[in-house]
Write a protein that holds these residues in place. Structure first.
Motif, PDB file in Angstrom:
ATOM      1  N   TYR A 139       0.836  -1.195   0.000  1.00  0.00           N
ATOM      2  CA  TYR A 139       0.000   0.000   0.000  1.00  0.00           C
ATOM      3  C   TYR A 139       0.885   1.265   0.000  1.00  0.00           C
ATOM      4  N   ALA A 140       0.586   2.190  -0.914  1.00  0.00           N
ATOM      5  CA  ALA A 140       1.380   3.428  -1.013  1.00  0.00           C
ATOM      6  C   ALA A 140       0.957   4.389   0.096  1.00  0.00           C
ATOM      7  N   VAL A 141       1.822   4.485   1.085  1.00  0.00           N
ATOM      8  CA  VAL A 141       1.492   5.208   2.322  1.00  0.00           C
ATOM      9  C   VAL A 141       1.162   6.683   2.071  1.00  0.00           C
ATOM     10  N   LYS A 142       1.792   7.289   1.042  1.00  0.00           N
ATOM     11  CA  LYS A 142       1.585   8.724   0.874  1.00  0.00           C
ATOM     12  C   LYS A 142       0.140   9.084   0.527  1.00  0.00           C
ATOM     13  N   SER A 143      -0.645   8.135   0.053  1.00  0.00           N
ATOM     14  CA  SER A 143      -2.023   8.479  -0.310  1.00  0.00           C
ATOM     15  C   SER A 143      -2.885   8.750   0.922  1.00  0.00           C
ATOM     16  N   ASN A 144      -2.609   8.049   2.003  1.00  0.00           N
ATOM     17  CA  ASN A 144      -3.267   8.329   3.288  1.00  0.00           C
ATOM     18  C   ASN A 144      -2.437   7.642   4.359  1.00  0.00           C
ATOM     19  N   TYR A 164      10.891   0.729  -0.472  1.00  0.00           N
ATOM     20  CA  TYR A 164      11.222   2.124  -0.223  1.00  0.00           C
ATOM     21  C   TYR A 164      11.517   2.828  -1.547  1.00  0.00           C
ATOM     22  N   SER A 165      10.570   3.654  -2.004  1.00  0.00           N
ATOM     23  CA  SER A 165      10.740   4.440  -3.230  1.00  0.00           C
ATOM     24  C   SER A 165      11.206   5.844  -2.864  1.00  0.00           C
ATOM     25  N   GLY A 166      11.485   6.660  -3.861  1.00  0.00           N
ATOM     26  CA  GLY A 166      11.886   8.050  -3.590  1.00  0.00           C
ATOM     27  C   GLY A 166      13.160   8.396  -4.309  1.00  0.00           C
ATOM     28  N   ILE A 223      15.697  -2.017  -8.957  1.00  0.00           N
ATOM     29  CA  ILE A 223      15.935  -0.753  -9.661  1.00  0.00           C
ATOM     30  C   ILE A 223      14.629  -0.247 -10.256  1.00  0.00           C
ATOM     31  N   ARG A 224      14.329   1.008  -9.928  1.00  0.00           N
ATOM     32  CA  ARG A 224      13.136   1.610 -10.525  1.00  0.00           C
ATOM     33  C   ARG A 224      13.509   2.107 -11.897  1.00  0.00           C
ATOM     34  N   VAL A 225      12.930   1.474 -12.905  1.00  0.00           N
ATOM     35  CA  VAL A 225      13.233   1.886 -14.269  1.00  0.00           C
ATOM     36  C   VAL A 225      12.138   2.812 -14.758  1.00  0.00           C
ATOM     37  N   CYS A 255       8.725  -0.334 -11.454  1.00  0.00           N
ATOM     38  CA  CYS A 255       8.378   0.904 -12.147  1.00  0.00           C
ATOM     39  C   CYS A 255       7.077   1.424 -11.556  1.00  0.00           C
ATOM     40  N   HIS A 256       6.831   2.681 -11.759  1.00  0.00           N
ATOM     41  CA  HIS A 256       5.550   3.270 -11.357  1.00  0.00           C
ATOM     42  C   HIS A 256       5.328   4.392 -12.346  1.00  0.00           C
ATOM     43  N   ILE A 257       4.351   4.221 -13.234  1.00  0.00           N
ATOM     44  CA  ILE A 257       4.282   5.117 -14.393  1.00  0.00           C
ATOM     45  C   ILE A 257       3.366   6.318 -14.211  1.00  0.00           C
ATOM     46  N   GLY A 258       2.610   6.348 -13.120  1.00  0.00           N
ATOM     47  CA  GLY A 258       1.747   7.502 -12.901  1.00  0.00           C
ATOM     48  C   GLY A 258       0.552   7.134 -12.071  1.00  0.00           C
ATOM     49  N   SER A 259      -0.298   8.112 -11.851  1.00  0.00           N
ATOM     50  CA  SER A 259      -1.428   7.930 -10.955  1.00  0.00           C
ATOM     51  C   SER A 259      -2.734   8.254 -11.680  1.00  0.00           C
ATOM     52  N   GLN A 260      -3.828   7.706 -11.130  1.00  0.00           N
ATOM     53  CA  GLN A 260      -5.171   7.933 -11.693  1.00  0.00           C
ATOM     54  C   GLN A 260      -5.235   7.493 -13.169  1.00  0.00           C
ATOM     55  N   GLY A 300       4.233  -1.299  -9.716  1.00  0.00           N
ATOM     56  CA  GLY A 300       3.854   0.004  -9.151  1.00  0.00           C
ATOM     57  C   GLY A 300       2.369   0.111  -8.862  1.00  0.00           C
ATOM     58  N   GLY A 301       1.936   1.329  -8.600  1.00  0.00           N
ATOM     59  CA  GLY A 301       0.505   1.575  -8.324  1.00  0.00           C
ATOM     60  C   GLY A 301      -0.091   2.325  -9.488  1.00  0.00           C
ATOM     61  N   GLY A 302      -1.085   3.135  -9.210  1.00  0.00           N
ATOM     62  CA  GLY A 302      -1.572   4.047 -10.239  1.00  0.00           C
ATOM     63  C   GLY A 302      -2.953   3.795 -10.790  1.00  0.00           C
ATOM     64  N   LEU A 303      -3.565   2.649 -10.429  1.00  0.00           N
ATOM     65  CA  LEU A 303      -4.914   2.410 -10.954  1.00  0.00           C
ATOM     66  C   LEU A 303      -5.840   3.527 -10.459  1.00  0.00           C
ATOM     67  N   GLY A 304      -6.642   4.058 -11.376  1.00  0.00           N
ATOM     68  CA  GLY A 304      -7.496   5.200 -11.055  1.00  0.00           C
ATOM     69  C   GLY A 304      -8.735   4.820 -10.261  1.00  0.00           C
ATOM     70  N   MET A 331       2.796  -5.036  -6.190  1.00  0.00           N
ATOM     71  CA  MET A 331       2.017  -3.866  -6.632  1.00  0.00           C
ATOM     72  C   MET A 331       2.048  -2.822  -5.529  1.00  0.00           C
ATOM     73  N   GLU A 332       1.877  -1.563  -5.925  1.00  0.00           N
ATOM     74  CA  GLU A 332       1.967  -0.454  -4.965  1.00  0.00           C
ATOM     75  C   GLU A 332       0.736   0.447  -5.048  1.00  0.00           C
ATOM     76  N   PRO A 333      -0.452  -0.077  -4.819  1.00  0.00           N
ATOM     77  CA  PRO A 333      -1.651   0.764  -4.960  1.00  0.00           C
ATOM     78  C   PRO A 333      -1.840   1.713  -3.779  1.00  0.00           C
ATOM     79  N   GLY A 334      -2.244   2.923  -4.068  1.00  0.00           N
ATOM     80  CA  GLY A 334      -2.539   3.886  -3.014  1.00  0.00           C
ATOM     81  C   GLY A 334      -3.977   4.374  -3.156  1.00  0.00           C
ATOM     82  N   ARG A 335      -4.160   5.255  -4.139  1.00  0.00           N
ATOM     83  CA  ARG A 335      -5.459   5.877  -4.382  1.00  0.00           C
ATOM     84  C   ARG A 335      -6.606   4.858  -4.475  1.00  0.00           C
ATOM     85  N   SER A 336      -6.371   3.749  -5.192  1.00  0.00           N
ATOM     86  CA  SER A 336      -7.467   2.803  -5.417  1.00  0.00           C
ATOM     87  C   SER A 336      -7.875   2.098  -4.125  1.00  0.00           C
TER      88      SER A 336
HETATM   89  C1  LIG Z   1       2.444   7.548  -5.376  1.00  0.00           C
HETATM   90  C2  LIG Z   1       3.081   6.266  -5.678  1.00  0.00           C
HETATM   91  C3  LIG Z   1       2.322   5.088  -5.712  1.00  0.00           C
HETATM   92  C4  LIG Z   1       0.820   5.065  -5.532  1.00  0.00           C
HETATM   93  O1  LIG Z   1       0.138   5.646  -6.603  1.00  0.00           O
HETATM   94  P1  LIG Z   1      -1.468   5.587  -6.643  1.00  0.00           P
HETATM   95  O2  LIG Z   1      -1.813   6.324  -7.861  1.00  0.00           O
HETATM   96  O3  LIG Z   1      -1.947   6.274  -5.403  1.00  0.00           O
HETATM   97  O4  LIG Z   1      -1.866   4.154  -6.674  1.00  0.00           O
HETATM   98  C5  LIG Z   1       2.986   3.890  -5.932  1.00  0.00           C
HETATM   99  N1  LIG Z   1       4.327   3.844  -6.115  1.00  0.00           N
HETATM  100  C6  LIG Z   1       5.080   4.971  -6.099  1.00  0.00           C
HETATM  101  C7  LIG Z   1       6.538   4.858  -6.309  1.00  0.00           C
HETATM  102  C8  LIG Z   1       4.497   6.197  -5.880  1.00  0.00           C
HETATM  103  O5  LIG Z   1       5.251   7.304  -5.883  1.00  0.00           O
END
Ligand SMILES: *Cc1c(COP(=O)(O)O)cnc(C)c1O
Length: 418
Positions: free
Chosen positions: A58-63, A102-104, A149-151, A199-204, A238-242, A273-278
């Motif tokens: 779970y992507a902690v930054k979402s909540n 740990y991403s960043g 490695i995050r590509v 990888c994590h290509i974007g959000s929503q 990664g995460g990113g599912l809208g 997988m790294e889902p946050g928003r969903s």
């Molecule tokens: C923000 C982020 C996520 C989560 O993205 P959502 O769109 O909230 O699912 C996952 N991985 C990384 C590296 C992020 O920066």
């Protein structure tokens, strides 16, 4: 996805609690999260991943409220963090450090030390400098740092430019065309253990094609690495599912997994997988009260007690969020309003041109506010941050107290006069 508010007679309720009861007890503005909705959204991921070896981080930054993390930790979630602050929250909430990725883009040596100390699952390394610093830092304590490695696969996620992260002009990750060489270097380093790719290509994202494209790129790299003797244990998409904010159609997790299945068939790597928003967006709302109704020219304004400092998404991304009355009250006439906050910025709005039947003193709720809501809030205009509650059946738990004036100036000092 599971929406967290339903209508019963003239009441709007979250689980078994009327929204009016939440504001009566905890005041306004107030974030409210449904424990059940958060849990169900997480369990949807578990079910969709089924028998495949997997880890849902779970992507902690979402909540990042510790009660939210606690709820997910209890269900066995892993966590995707982007700072040591988030790591400490996970630990406080009872999360398992061995399930933390740990991403960043610019982790410091101090942050690396702490993560090594608690024994995280892996560092998602985003640059060659970071890799060298991590190797050096791990050497100091004679440790082996697990690395993925995050590509940056150069895939267009077709989302808002501010939340698109997988294009080569974005700051994230290592160019996929360079990644092979970076893996070769990593494999030579004494205090690095190569465990995965990420990888994590974007959000929503509202379309799964970019995820599939990204996975194809990752797999080509994974196979090339295997041929060179570097065998990875996991693949992190990664995460990113809208989620649905307005009228977006979001592919279900089942559709997403069905599309990945042919690519992953016969593979033994763990899927991360790294889902946050969903998981959190549609599980939360922001309750707010109408303070002033006024007309300027042809525009009606409903000025509410929540503002851009409490919910930044509309101001930052011009995001559309649904807003409704928290109680259905007879004898109200409908009109079109811009719902705005009291902050001294024209960008301070929550919703524009909405038909609402409201008067001063009424309560409203902003839907889908559980992700990137409280976590992006600030004290701008010296506004104490709002309360957060977690609804569980008939119960309402306060999970963060409303800030006081003392909280506002904590750590500040007057200078000593001569
Ligand atoms: C923000 C982020 C996520 C989560 O993205 P959502 O769109 O909230 O699912 C996952 N991985 C990384 C590296 C992020 O920066």
């Amino acid at each position: 996805m599971h929406s967290s508010v339903t209508t019963q007679g003239n009441q709007r309720i979250m689980e078994d609690v009327p929204l009016s009861a939440i504001v009566q007890q905890f005041g306004s503005p107030c974030y409210a999260y449904s424990k059940k909705a958060i849990s169900e959204n997480f369990l949807d991921y578990q079910r969709a991943l089924g028998s495949r070896d997997h880890l849902i981080c779970y992507a902690v930054k979402s909540n990042s409220n510790i009660a939210v993390l606690q709820t997910l930790a209890k269900l066995g979630a892993g966590f995707d963090i982007v700072s040591v602050g988030e790591l400490e929250r996970v630990l406080m909430a009872g999360g398992d450090p061995t399930k933390v990725v740990y991403s960043g883009v610019a982790k410091t040596a101090d942050e690396m030390r702490r993560a090594l100390e608690v024994g995280i699952h892996c560092f998602n390394v985003e640059s060659e400098s970071e890799l060298r610093l991590l190797n050096k830092t791990a050497a100091e304590t004679h440790q082996l740092a697990p690395v993925s490695i995050r590509v940056n696969p150069d895939v267009d996620a077709k989302t808002h430019p501010y939340i698109s992260t997988g294009l080569k002009e974005n700051k994230f990750g290592i160019d996929i065309n360079r990644a092979f060489e970076v893996y070769q270097q990593a494999a030579q380093m004494d205090n690095i253990s190569v465990v995965g790719v990420d990888c994590h290509i974007g959000s929503q994202l509202t379309d799964i094609t970019p995820f599939i494209d990204a996975m194809q790129h990752l797999l080509l790299l994974v196979d090339r690495l295997a041929d060179s003797g570097i065998k990875l244990k996991h693949i992190d998409i990664g995460g990113g599912l809208g989620v649905r904010y307005q009228n977006e159609t979001i592919p279900s997790l089942a559709i997403y997994m069905d599309a990945l299945e042919p690519l992953l068939k016969g593979r033994i790597e763990t899927l991360v997988m790294e889902p946050g928003r969903s998981i959190t967006a549609n599980a939360g709302i922001l309750l707010t009260q109408v303070q002033v109704i006024k007309k300027n020219g042809d525009k009606n304004f409903a000025i509410v007690d929540a503002a851009m400092n409490d919910m930044l998404r509309p101001a930052l991304y011009d995001a559309w969020m649904d807003i409704n009355s928290a109680e259905i009250i007879a004898d109200r006439t409908e009109d079109s309003y811009d719902v705005v906050g009291p902050v001294c910025e024209t960008g301070d709005f929550l919703a524009k041109d909405r038909m609402l039947a409201i008067t001063e003193g009424d309560y409203l709720y902003l839907s889908s506010a559980g992700a990137y809501g409280f976590t992006m809030s600030s004290n701008y205009n010296s506004r104490p941050r709002v309360a957060e509650v977690m609804v569980d059946g008939h119960q309402i738990h306060l999970v963060r107290a409303r800030e006081t004036i003392e909280d506002l100036v904590r750590g500040e000092q007057l200078i000593k006069e001569q």
